[in-house]
Scaffold this active site. Structure first.
Site, short mmCIF file in Angstrom:
data_model
loop_
_atom_site.label_atom_id
_atom_site.label_comp_id
_atom_site.label_asym_id
_atom_site.label_seq_id
_atom_site.Cartn_x
_atom_site.Cartn_y
_atom_site.Cartn_z
CE LYS A 196 -1.83 2.72 3.02
NZ LYS A 196 -1.70 3.98 2.26
CD GLU A 252 0.55 11.15 15.04
OE1 GLU A 252 1.16 11.92 14.27
OE2 GLU A 252 -0.66 11.27 15.30
CD GLU A 271 13.84 0.88 8.62
OE1 GLU A 271 14.42 1.93 8.95
OE2 GLU A 271 14.33 -0.24 8.80
CB CYS A 305 13.44 9.25 7.00
SG CYS A 305 14.31 8.18 5.88
CD GLU A 402 10.47 13.00 10.64
OE1 GLU A 402 9.31 12.58 10.82
OE2 GLU A 402 11.34 12.36 10.05
P1 NAD Z 1 2.69 8.48 7.63
O1 NAD Z 1 3.11 7.75 8.85
O2 NAD Z 1 1.64 9.52 7.76
O3 NAD Z 1 2.13 7.45 6.53
C1 NAD Z 1 2.90 6.38 6.08
C2 NAD Z 1 2.01 5.31 5.50
O4 NAD Z 1 1.21 4.75 6.54
C3 NAD Z 1 1.02 5.81 4.45
O5 NAD Z 1 0.93 4.86 3.42
C4 NAD Z 1 -0.29 5.91 5.23
O6 NAD Z 1 -1.41 5.78 4.41
C5 NAD Z 1 -0.15 4.72 6.15
N1 NAD Z 1 -0.97 4.76 7.36
C6 NAD Z 1 -1.35 5.84 8.06
N2 NAD Z 1 -2.11 5.46 9.12
C7 NAD Z 1 -2.18 4.11 9.09
C8 NAD Z 1 -2.81 3.14 9.91
N3 NAD Z 1 -3.52 3.47 10.98
N4 NAD Z 1 -2.68 1.83 9.58
C9 NAD Z 1 -1.96 1.46 8.49
N5 NAD Z 1 -1.35 2.34 7.67
C10 NAD Z 1 -1.45 3.66 7.97
O7 NAD Z 1 4.04 9.03 6.98
P2 NAD Z 1 4.20 9.99 5.74
O8 NAD Z 1 3.73 11.33 6.16
O9 NAD Z 1 3.64 9.34 4.55
O10 NAD Z 1 5.80 9.99 5.56
C11 NAD Z 1 6.65 10.79 6.30
C12 NAD Z 1 7.25 10.04 7.45
O11 NAD Z 1 7.92 8.86 6.98
C13 NAD Z 1 8.32 10.84 8.16
O12 NAD Z 1 8.14 10.72 9.54
C14 NAD Z 1 9.62 10.18 7.73
O13 NAD Z 1 10.69 10.35 8.63
C15 NAD Z 1 9.21 8.76 7.61
N6 NAD Z 1 10.15 8.01 6.75
C16 NAD Z 1 11.01 7.14 7.36
C17 NAD Z 1 11.93 6.45 6.59
C18 NAD Z 1 12.91 5.48 7.23
O14 NAD Z 1 13.48 4.68 6.50
N7 NAD Z 1 13.11 5.51 8.53
C19 NAD Z 1 11.97 6.62 5.21
C20 NAD Z 1 11.07 7.51 4.62
C21 NAD Z 1 10.15 8.20 5.41
#
Ligand code: NAD
Length: 512
Positions: A196, A252, A271, A305, A402
């Site tokens: 997804k 979160e 991650e 990230c 962040e």
């Molecule tokens: P997000 O956590 O809002 O969403 C990530 C994914 O989770 C999306 O596909 C979203 O639809 C899904 N999601 C949201 N709520 C969910 C739930 N309750 N159940 C299942 N899936 C759910 O993150 P974002 O805003 O898309 O991306 C930014 C974040 O990603 C930043 O915090 C960044 O640091 C992190 N990130 C981390 C890495 C790493 O390798 N550590 C790499 C890239 C991005």
């Protein structure tokens, strides 16, 4: 944006539309059980952050679609695991070839969806995705188990088996490489995947789905389901036949998914976010450090990230470094990500732009001082100029949380101990970089920094063979490297008696 930019984006979307899958209906379809399934009835628009215009209607996959995808994934996964590893390898190499062949479209999708400059998406991102598949294609017939020298008369084998169906959930910042990072190791280790992508950037995952089909991967082995986290994402996480969740996203949401997987006793890798420090010492190559500081903070408009969002400067070189950084910033170009000369594009969405603005306002309110960065920012769209704050206190929100936007906090230190304390003083622990020419200092710091990735005199270097993951609130588990094999496979200990084996009770058996 100007009218000519809008026309350029409309033409680019028209080009992309010719490559995107279609299955009837107005919304883009989902890849389910080896077929493109018509979208709807529930859909969501994906927006071009440069123009603010809708790019496409995207399907919201319902829990019933998740059920269907998982059921076929189980069967396809079992067949995939029972296929000769060399054949699996060949199919994965073919995916890499197709990614390279279709780099123009895959890159364009991420540029339109996220605003990441085309110069990076069609070259670096697609090449990285292709190499991920190639690296993992090399693992399919090298997944060895082990034997353990146990008690005489017994033979012990440690077997590895795939989880079966892996649920992969990705964020919006680097959509194609995020998807490839999830898919390649999961497939190489014999799993099926339900992927997804993030709701803000689903297009390249759909194109990648077509590459997987055209590479001849078994029907249903990978499903690509679009939709928001609270509908499609939760259905994947909660599905009883999805034995493993691999998630990349915010801390979160990671906490929420981790808790749910805990309740369900399901394996999970997370991650998550970061607030990575970059430490610069007086003996460093200051030109190299200034280049790196600007790059790591503002790469992908700060939506990375592992971005170095906290710059820790030794007091003796602080002014010098900030001067060098200003020179470099002055020549950066913020603008249309479709233009080859653009270094920084827009923020992904109005929502994220509002978050960035709120953090800048909180920095100002709490007394941080922005350095004057005279950069021209296009009108309209989700553009935000780079911001460098000095006079930042470690307790301020901009120092601890962040932001995921082009905002850098600068701190000054006068001894190594204070630098380490400052560097480690956030809930996160994803990456860190050290700039010094003194090997002993770099070695000492690499041990002292609480981060899953440490770069010395470089930043953002990754390789599929090197483990990747965060300490503290930046994650649980590792991606890439041999470590990723264990994250995608179950371990079974198999005991066989090679001599007559009797229960210990046999010798004290009571007369019947
Ligand atoms: P997000 O956590 O809002 O969403 C990530 C994914 O989770 C999306 O596909 C979203 O639809 C899904 N999601 C949201 N709520 C969910 C739930 N309750 N159940 C299942 N899936 C759910 O993150 P974002 O805003 O898309 O991306 C930014 C974040 O990603 C930043 O915090 C960044 O640091 C992190 N990130 C981390 C890495 C790493 O390798 N550590 C790499 C890239 C991005």
């Amino acid at each position: 944006m100007r009218n000519d930019a809008e026309a350029q984006h409309a033409a680019a979307m028209e080009k992309l539309r010719s490559a995107l899958p279609r299955a009837g209906g107005t919304a883009l379809p989902n890849l389910v059980a080896g077929e493109w399934v018509p979208g709807g009835p529930d859909t969501r628009e994906t927006i071009d952050p440069t123009t603010g215009r809708s790019l496409a209607d995207v399907t919201i996959a319902a829990p019933s679609t998740v059920d269907h995808a998982v059921a076929t994934a189980r069967e396809a996964g079992a067949r995939w695991w029972n296929t000769d590893g060399q054949d699996r390898s060949r199919a994965m190499r073919k995916v890499a070839d197709l990614i390279r062949d279709r780099a123009d479209y895959l890159g364009l999708a991420d540029t339109l969806d996220v605003g990441r400059p085309i110069r990076d998406t069609v070259t670096r991102d697609t090449e990285r995705a292709a190499r991920l598949f190639e690296y993992w294609a090399g693992a399919t017939d090298r997944l060895r188990g082990a034997t353990v020298p146990v008690q005489p008369g017994l033979f012990n084998v440690v077997l590895r088996e795939p989880y079966g169906v892996v649920g992969a959930i990705t964020p919006w910042n680097y959509p194609l490489t995020n998807a490839a990072t999830k898919l390649a190791p999961a497939l190489a280790t014999g799993n099926a995947v339900v992927l997804k992508p993030a709701e803000d950037s689903p297009l390249s995952a759909l194109l990648l789905g077509q590459c997987l089909l055209d590479a001849g991967l078994p029907a249903g082995l990978v499903s690509v389901l679009t939709g928001p986290g609270d509908v499609t994402g939760e259905a994947i996480v909660g599905h009883p036949a999805v034995e493993k969740i691999t998630f990349t996203g915010s801390t979160e949401v990671g906490r929420k998914i981790g808790s749910r997987c805990g309740e369900l006793l399901k394996s999970v890798s997370l991650e998550l976010g970061g607030k990575s420090p970059m430490l610069v010492f007086p003996d460093a190559d200051l030109d190299g450090a200034a280049d790196a500081a600007v790059y790591t903070a503002f790469l992908n408009a700060g939506q990375t990230c592992t971005a170095g969002t906290r710059l820790l400067l030794h007091q003796s070189i602080a002014d010098d470094m900030l001067g060098r950084m200003k020179e470099r910033l002055a020549v950066l170009r913020i603008g249309d990500p479709l233009d080859e000369g653009t270094d920084i594009g827009p923020i992904v969405s109005q929502r994220q732009l509002a978050t960035v603005r709120a953090y800048v306002a909180s920095g100002l309110e709490q007394g941080a001082k922005p350095i004057d960065v005279a950069l021209e920012v296009p009108e309209g769209g989700c553009f935000h100029p780079p911001v460098i704050f000095t006079d930042v206190e470690p307790t301020m929100r901009i120092a601890q949380e962040e932001i995921f936007g082009p905002v850098l906090s600068v701190f000054v230190f006068d001894d190594v101990g204070k630098a380490v304390d400052l560097a480690n003083d956030t809930p996160y622990g994803l990456a860190a970089s050290i700039w010094t020419s003194e090997l002993a200092l770099a070695t000492e710091l690499a041990a002292a920094l609480q981060a899953g990735i440490v770069w010395t005199n470089c930043v953002h270097m990754l390789h599929p063979g090197s483990p990747y993951g965060g300490y503290k609130a930046s994650g649980v588990g590792l991606e890439m490297g041999d470590e990723a094999i264990g994250q995608h496979m179950k371990t079974k200990s198999v005991w066989t008696a090679t001599e007559d084996w009797r229960s210990p009770w046999a010798s004290v058996r009571h007369e019947l």
